[in-house]
Design an enzyme around this catalytic site. Sequence first.
Site, PDB file in Angstrom:
ATOM      1  N   SER A  86       4.370   2.311   8.197  1.00 26.13           N
ATOM      2  CA  SER A  86       3.935   1.218   7.328  1.00 26.13           C
ATOM      3  C   SER A  86       5.110   0.689   6.520  1.00 26.13           C
ATOM      4  O   SER A  86       5.942   1.451   6.033  1.00 26.13           O
ATOM      5  CB  SER A  86       2.860   1.712   6.355  1.00 26.13           C
ATOM      6  OG  SER A  86       1.679   2.046   7.019  1.00 26.13           O
ATOM      7  N   ASP A  91      -0.461  -7.581   1.341  1.00 24.74           N
ATOM      8  CA  ASP A  91       0.122  -6.237   1.405  1.00 24.74           C
ATOM      9  C   ASP A  91       1.646  -6.319   1.514  1.00 24.74           C
ATOM     10  O   ASP A  91       2.241  -5.998   2.544  1.00 24.74           O
ATOM     11  CB  ASP A  91      -0.468  -5.481   2.594  1.00 24.74           C
ATOM     12  CG  ASP A  91      -0.099  -4.004   2.613  1.00 24.74           C
ATOM     13  OD1 ASP A  91       0.397  -3.502   1.593  1.00 24.74           O
ATOM     14  OD2 ASP A  91      -0.318  -3.361   3.661  1.00 24.74           O
ATOM     15  N   HIS A 100       0.818  -1.220   0.000  1.00 24.67           N
ATOM     16  CA  HIS A 100       0.000   0.000   0.000  1.00 24.67           C
ATOM     17  C   HIS A 100       0.850   1.267   0.000  1.00 24.67           C
ATOM     18  O   HIS A 100       0.320   2.372  -0.132  1.00 24.67           O
ATOM     19  CB  HIS A 100      -0.993  -0.011   1.177  1.00 24.67           C
ATOM     20  CG  HIS A 100      -0.401   0.307   2.507  1.00 24.67           C
ATOM     21  ND1 HIS A 100      -0.079  -0.660   3.436  1.00 24.67           N
ATOM     22  CD2 HIS A 100      -0.078   1.486   3.087  1.00 24.67           C
ATOM     23  CE1 HIS A 100       0.400  -0.090   4.527  1.00 24.67           C
ATOM     24  NE2 HIS A 100       0.417   1.220   4.340  1.00 24.67           N
TER      25      HIS A 100
END
Length: 241
Positions: A187, A107, A63
């Site tokens: 992230s 992901d 992402h």
Amino acid sequence: MNILPSTLYLHSLFLGVTGDKIIDGKEAKPHSRPYMAFLHIGKVGKICGGFLIHPNFILTAAHCQRQNINVLLGAHDFSKNEESQQVIPVEAIIPHKCFDNLTLANDIMLLKLKYRANITHAVKTIRIPKRDEDFSICKCSVAGWGYAKTNGNDNSVLREVKVRVDFLCYFFLNSPQNKYFIFQGDSGGPLACHGILNMPTAVGIVSYASKGCDDPQSIAYIRVSAYWDWIQMTIKKYSAA
């Protein structure tokens, strides 16, 4: 052979974790995590974390993909021009073919660097676990350059949170005394645990949290070992290109 899920749900009931920002952690010792990568993404200035698993490849969350990603290695304070730093453009952005942008399933993403990283005391690779590798009762940690306070300013130094994982560390982080948070900016960073011969091993990739900071519920990591074959095949394919 047991089939383990590709996503790890680590409940804040035990850890006090939500989102992808480290809150109330501590500043890491400079260059104690030489595998860490700071990703500067596109014109919007979005940042993510990542980690070096091969001199030519970074592993991160899918992402985080955008055009024009530059990777900063060897950094402790990215706001300073440290001699240890290496800035390398990304040549190829390779998200998993089954990545779902809505659910964040699969992901995981590899970034091929335009040229090889120079391995130094401040820039090194971290090993990744094989599919059947066991991690029971181990010490783990998460690090990143995300915000250090809720609604706070950007954080330019690498911060870390250490946690103890009990039972099966793939599933539960049992550390009620540690009320730390992970949120925006972290992230793609690694959930690093001590593996074979006590070597740091990237067991998970920071993906997302199911609730916001005001209602912490759980944080999900992508299980790196579930993608061992994909990682090896992709590196081989793009190294030959």
